[in-house]
Structures are given as C-alpha cells and as structure tokens.
Design a protein around this motif. Structure first.
Motif, PDB file in Angstrom:
ATOM      1  N   UNK A 159      14.216 -14.424   2.003  1.00 47.36           N
ATOM      2  CA  UNK A 159      13.751 -13.275   2.782  1.00 47.36           C
ATOM      3  C   UNK A 159      14.826 -12.190   2.839  1.00 47.36           C
ATOM      4  N   UNK A 160      16.093 -12.628   2.969  1.00 49.22           N
ATOM      5  CA  UNK A 160      17.185 -11.661   3.100  1.00 49.22           C
ATOM      6  C   UNK A 160      17.477 -10.955   1.776  1.00 49.22           C
ATOM      7  N   UNK A 161      17.536 -11.717   0.671  1.00 57.91           N
ATOM      8  CA  UNK A 161      18.035 -11.134  -0.569  1.00 57.91           C
ATOM      9  C   UNK A 161      16.958 -10.814  -1.602  1.00 57.91           C
ATOM     10  N   UNK A 162      15.800 -11.477  -1.533  1.00 54.11           N
ATOM     11  CA  UNK A 162      14.681 -11.078  -2.387  1.00 54.11           C
ATOM     12  C   UNK A 162      13.763 -10.120  -1.644  1.00 54.11           C
ATOM     13  N   UNK A 163      13.545 -10.401  -0.366  1.00 54.22           N
ATOM     14  CA  UNK A 163      12.641  -9.571   0.417  1.00 54.22           C
ATOM     15  C   UNK A 163      13.304  -8.362   1.039  1.00 54.22           C
ATOM     16  N   UNK A 164      14.620  -8.380   1.184  1.00 55.95           N
ATOM     17  CA  UNK A 164      15.324  -7.244   1.760  1.00 55.95           C
ATOM     18  C   UNK A 164      15.164  -7.114   3.262  1.00 55.95           C
ATOM     19  N   UNK A 165      14.866  -8.220   3.948  1.00 55.64           N
ATOM     20  CA  UNK A 165      14.632  -8.161   5.390  1.00 55.64           C
ATOM     21  C   UNK A 165      15.946  -8.255   6.166  1.00 55.64           C
ATOM     22  N   UNK A 166      15.956  -7.654   7.347  1.00 56.38           N
ATOM     23  CA  UNK A 166      17.104  -7.756   8.236  1.00 56.38           C
ATOM     24  C   UNK A 166      17.064  -9.095   8.951  1.00 56.38           C
ATOM     25  N   UNK A 167      18.180  -9.452   9.589  1.00 55.60           N
ATOM     26  CA  UNK A 167      18.226 -10.707  10.346  1.00 55.60           C
ATOM     27  C   UNK A 167      17.148 -10.735  11.425  1.00 55.60           C
ATOM     28  N   UNK A 168      16.958  -9.611  12.104  1.00 54.68           N
ATOM     29  CA  UNK A 168      15.953  -9.543  13.167  1.00 54.68           C
ATOM     30  C   UNK A 168      14.555  -9.759  12.610  1.00 54.68           C
ATOM     31  N   UNK A 169      14.242  -9.139  11.456  1.00 55.57           N
ATOM     32  CA  UNK A 169      12.923  -9.305  10.841  1.00 55.57           C
ATOM     33  C   UNK A 169      12.715 -10.738  10.371  1.00 55.57           C
ATOM     34  N   UNK A 170      13.763 -11.348   9.829  1.00 56.79           N
ATOM     35  CA  UNK A 170      13.661 -12.738   9.370  1.00 56.79           C
ATOM     36  C   UNK A 170      13.400 -13.669  10.548  1.00 56.79           C
ATOM     37  N   UNK A 171      14.089 -13.434  11.648  1.00 58.24           N
ATOM     38  CA  UNK A 171      13.865 -14.252  12.846  1.00 58.24           C
ATOM     39  C   UNK A 171      12.410 -14.157  13.296  1.00 58.24           C
ATOM     40  N   UNK A 172      11.835 -12.954  13.246  1.00 57.70           N
ATOM     41  CA  UNK A 172      10.436 -12.767  13.653  1.00 57.70           C
ATOM     42  C   UNK A 172       9.491 -13.457  12.679  1.00 57.70           C
ATOM     43  N   UNK A 173       9.744 -13.322  11.372  1.00 57.94           N
ATOM     44  CA  UNK A 173       8.876 -13.925  10.368  1.00 57.94           C
ATOM     45  C   UNK A 173       8.875 -15.449  10.448  1.00 57.94           C
ATOM     46  N   UNK A 174      10.040 -16.024  10.736  1.00 58.35           N
ATOM     47  CA  UNK A 174      10.174 -17.482  10.763  1.00 58.35           C
ATOM     48  C   UNK A 174      10.012 -18.068  12.162  1.00 58.35           C
ATOM     49  N   UNK A 175       9.695 -17.213  13.144  1.00 62.43           N
ATOM     50  CA  UNK A 175       9.555 -17.674  14.534  1.00 62.43           C
ATOM     51  C   UNK A 175      10.809 -18.410  15.008  1.00 62.43           C
ATOM     52  N   UNK A 176      11.967 -17.773  14.806  1.00 57.89           N
ATOM     53  CA  UNK A 176      13.244 -18.374  15.183  1.00 57.89           C
ATOM     54  C   UNK A 176      13.994 -17.443  16.115  1.00 57.89           C
ATOM     55  N   UNK A 177      14.871 -18.005  16.954  1.00 57.99           N
ATOM     56  CA  UNK A 177      15.804 -17.139  17.676  1.00 57.99           C
ATOM     57  C   UNK A 177      16.693 -16.416  16.665  1.00 57.99           C
ATOM     58  N   UNK A 178      17.121 -15.210  17.004  1.00 53.98           N
ATOM     59  CA  UNK A 178      17.934 -14.420  16.090  1.00 53.98           C
ATOM     60  C   UNK A 178      19.185 -15.177  15.664  1.00 53.98           C
ATOM     61  N   UNK A 179      19.838 -15.839  16.607  1.00 51.84           N
ATOM     62  CA  UNK A 179      21.062 -16.579  16.285  1.00 51.84           C
ATOM     63  C   UNK A 179      20.823 -17.684  15.269  1.00 51.84           C
ATOM     64  N   UNK A 180      19.675 -18.362  15.367  1.00 54.84           N
ATOM     65  CA  UNK A 180      19.346 -19.432  14.423  1.00 54.84           C
ATOM     66  C   UNK A 180      19.131 -18.866  13.029  1.00 54.84           C
ATOM     67  N   UNK A 181      18.431 -17.742  12.944  1.00 54.45           N
ATOM     68  CA  UNK A 181      18.204 -17.111  11.634  1.00 54.45           C
ATOM     69  C   UNK A 181      19.534 -16.721  10.994  1.00 54.45           C
ATOM     70  N   UNK A 182      20.433 -16.122  11.791  1.00 55.13           N
ATOM     71  CA  UNK A 182      21.747 -15.730  11.259  1.00 55.13           C
ATOM     72  C   UNK A 182      22.528 -16.954  10.783  1.00 55.13           C
ATOM     73  N   UNK A 183      22.438 -18.045  11.548  1.00 54.82           N
ATOM     74  CA  UNK A 183      23.161 -19.266  11.188  1.00 54.82           C
ATOM     75  C   UNK A 183      22.655 -19.832   9.874  1.00 54.82           C
ATOM     76  N   UNK A 184      21.331 -19.838   9.684  1.00 53.22           N
ATOM     77  CA  UNK A 184      20.775 -20.363   8.436  1.00 53.22           C
ATOM     78  C   UNK A 184      21.241 -19.552   7.237  1.00 53.22           C
ATOM     79  N   UNK A 185      21.249 -18.240   7.400  1.00 49.09           N
ATOM     80  CA  UNK A 185      21.684 -17.382   6.298  1.00 49.09           C
ATOM     81  C   UNK A 185      23.170 -17.598   6.029  1.00 49.09           C
ATOM     82  N   UNK A 186      23.979 -17.614   7.099  1.00 47.66           N
ATOM     83  CA  UNK A 186      25.422 -17.796   6.925  1.00 47.66           C
ATOM     84  C   UNK A 186      25.744 -19.150   6.296  1.00 47.66           C
TER      85      UNK A 186
END
Length: 200
Positions: A159-186
C-alpha cells in the motif's frame, strides 16, 4: 451481472444518496443474490474503489477494467465477508487493491518477457550482459526477501510503495491504529534492509 455493469461507470454513482447505508447489510443481501442490494453497494463505494485502483494502475481504461473485476469478485465472494474482522469498505478496498497490484505485476511480467526477448534475440555486448545478470540477481533477492515478510507487513508495504498511500490512509484501509500501521511498515523495511544487506 454483465447487464448490471454495462449500465454503470465507476465514478458516476446514481442520484440516490448512498449516505447512511449499512454496507455490511448490503454485502449480506448481495451474498443471498440480491442484485438490487449489490447495485446500492456499487453506487455507494464505486468512486472510492475506482480512485484506489487508478492510483495503483494509473491507466484509466485498465483501471476501469480492474474496478469491474474487483466488483465481480465482491459479488462472488460476498458470503465470505466477516464483519468481526473489519469494515465492509476495508474488505472491498482490499479486494480492489489486490486486483490492481495483480494487474501491475502482470504488466511488469509482460514487459520483462518483451525485454528478455529483445535482449536475447539480438547481439548483446559483454558489459551489458554482466549488468543484466547483476540486475536479475538483485531482483531475485528482493522477491525472496518480500516472500519472507509476514502477510501483514507485505500488505502494508504494498500500500505504501505500490499504492502510494500515507501511513494515515494505510491505517484506515487496514482498520488499524496509526501506530500499528507505522510499525508494520517500519518492521518490514528493517527486515528487507537486513535481508538484502543494505547499509545506510
């Protein structure tokens, strides 16, 4: 269902407002074969689905095709939607994103076959041969590294590198807290870095 899609174009919902509809209920009714419910579902979410697909695929005509494929998949698999695992919108968007990524990968594979044919059907200088071998080995290492990520990490990175989504957008798409989405990407990026031996 072909008649249904022929009458609708992504991004142009019917005049009836889609606000306030329960998408999960519409999905359940669609699973029971209710085309009217599916039409309402389509009108409610088609612009979002098309927008997501367009960001990944880029080409408008192909994006329209992929959007139709995604909705056909939603229609066929509506009975598998589980509200306890996330929202109906996120489930639909994940199907659309997967279809879009598949289309991009298919196009890249086709280009790769064409480039390979062009490279092998003509004379190739010695230096360019060595460079092609190096690039192919690098690509294989990246694919192996991606395959070793968890599905959650891989989804977030796509989502981040093929879709070009921000961390906030990824969190919304995956139904995750923002911190969890950032952790998965990191964590996914750290794993790739360590596996590939990249130094900063």
């Amino acid at each position: 269902m072909s008649r249904f899609f022929a009458a609708r174009t992504p991004g142009t919902p019917s005049g009836e407002s889609a606000m306030g509809r329960d998408l999960a209920t519409l999905l359940r009714r669609s699973a029971a074969g209710d085309e009217g419910a599916f039409a309402q579902l389509y009108d409610a979410v088609a612009p979002r689905v098309f927008g997501l697909v367009r960001r990944v695929v880029r080409d408008r005509a192909q994006s329209e095709e992929v959007t139709q494929e995604a909705f056909l998949e939603v229609w066929r698999s509506a009975s598998r939607f589980d509200a306890s695992r996330g929202s109906a919108l996120s489930w639909i968007l994940m199907i659309a994103h997967r279809k879009a990524v598949d289309r991009v990968r298919s196009a890249e594979a086709a280009r790769g076959r064409e480039e390979h044919y062009g490279a092998t059907s003509g004379e190739v200088e010695h230096d360019s041969t060595a460079e092609q071998v190096s690039l192919r080995l690098d690509a294989q290492r990246v694919h192996r590294a991606l395959a070793n990520l968890t599905k959650a990490q891989r989804n977030a990175l796509e989502l981040a590198y093929l879709g070009g989504y921000t961390h906030t957008e990824i969190a919304a798409l995956l139904d995750l807290p923002l911190g969890t989405a950032k952790t998965r990407i990191r964590d996914g990026l750290i794993w790739l870095r360590d596996t590939l031996g990249v130094t900063s």
